[in-house]
Structures are given as structure tokens and as C-alpha cells.
Design a protein around this motif. Sequence first.
Motif, PDB file in Angstrom:
ATOM      1  N   ARG A   1      43.168  20.460  12.414  1.00  0.00           N
ATOM      2  CA  ARG A   1      44.035  19.673  11.525  1.00  0.00           C
ATOM      3  C   ARG A   1      45.005  18.799  12.313  1.00  0.00           C
ATOM      4  O   ARG A   1      45.384  17.722  11.874  1.00  0.00           O
TER       5      ARG A   1
ATOM      6  N   ARG B   1      46.078  14.783  11.885  1.00  0.00           N
ATOM      7  CA  ARG B   1      47.483  14.406  11.728  1.00  0.00           C
ATOM      8  C   ARG B   1      47.883  13.391  12.808  1.00  0.00           C
ATOM      9  O   ARG B   1      48.531  12.394  12.518  1.00  0.00           O
TER      10      ARG B   1
ATOM     11  N   ASN C   1      49.065   9.584  12.255  1.00  0.00           N
ATOM     12  CA  ASN C   1      50.339   9.094  12.793  1.00  0.00           C
ATOM     13  C   ASN C   1      50.132   7.860  13.663  1.00  0.00           C
ATOM     14  O   ASN C   1      50.914   6.908  13.608  1.00  0.00           O
TER      15      ASN C   1
END
Length: 147
Positions: A62, A66, A70
Motif C-alpha cells: 500500500r 501512496r 503523492n
Amino acid sequence: MKQGNKTKTIPYLMVSPYLLHLLVFVLFPVVFSLYLMFFRWNIISPMEYIGLQNFYKLFQDRLFFRSLGNTLIFLVIHIPLQIIIALLLAELLNQKIKFRSFLRASYFLPVIISGVVVTIVWWQLYGYDTGLLNRILIKLNLPKMAG
């Protein structure tokens, strides 16, 4: 006839340092990275072929998604802002405004100063009489580097 062959090889000789740099520092690392994607290797132990397991681990993580999100958000915000600000500064420095010369100089001064600083550092290292490397060579009873 020899003159013609020589003039044909000179351009290749002049381009060869760039091509060598491109091969060693760009193409080889990219190709080797693509090769390493399919192996488990910690540099100490021998390489072990694991196929697509690295990709399986990556897509199960995960944190990867992420960080990817970002990065994309950062790029979507940063790149347009950087272009807009650069164009506004260029337009501002092209207008007839008060202190235009001062603003231009203060904008370009860091670019110029960095080159000067690098030149001074190299001079301090390689100076024939006062350079750090030649002083070290003298202490080791070795001949100075030619200047």
C-alpha cells in the motif's frame, strides 16, 4: 584518398567521449536495472532468479501506491506553478520597471557565483604552488603535479 578517410573519422572521434559517457553512465545502469528487476540480490550473495515476484510484492504494498499518488499530486501542482512563475519572472524582468537592472542581477547572480566558487575550489585543490594536492604530494616526498 587518405585525407578523405581522415576527415570522415574526425567527427566520430569528437563524438566518442559523449557516446562513451552515455553508454557507461546512462544506458548500462538502465539496462542493468531492467535485468535486476527479475532477481533477488543483496550484492553479497549470488543473484537468484525470482521472475515476477518483485512486481507481485510491489503491487501488494500500500505504501507504494501512496507514494506514487503523492508523487503525481506533487507533479501536477509543481510543474504548472514552476512554469507560470518562470514566465511571470521573465515577463517582469523584460518590462521597463524601476530597479530592473538590480532585479536581473539578483536573479542571475547565484548562477554566476556558483561557477566562480567551483573555479576557486578547483584552483585551491590543483594550484601548482599552493594547491592542497601538491602540498600532500610534497609531504609524501613525491613530485608535484605539473601545472
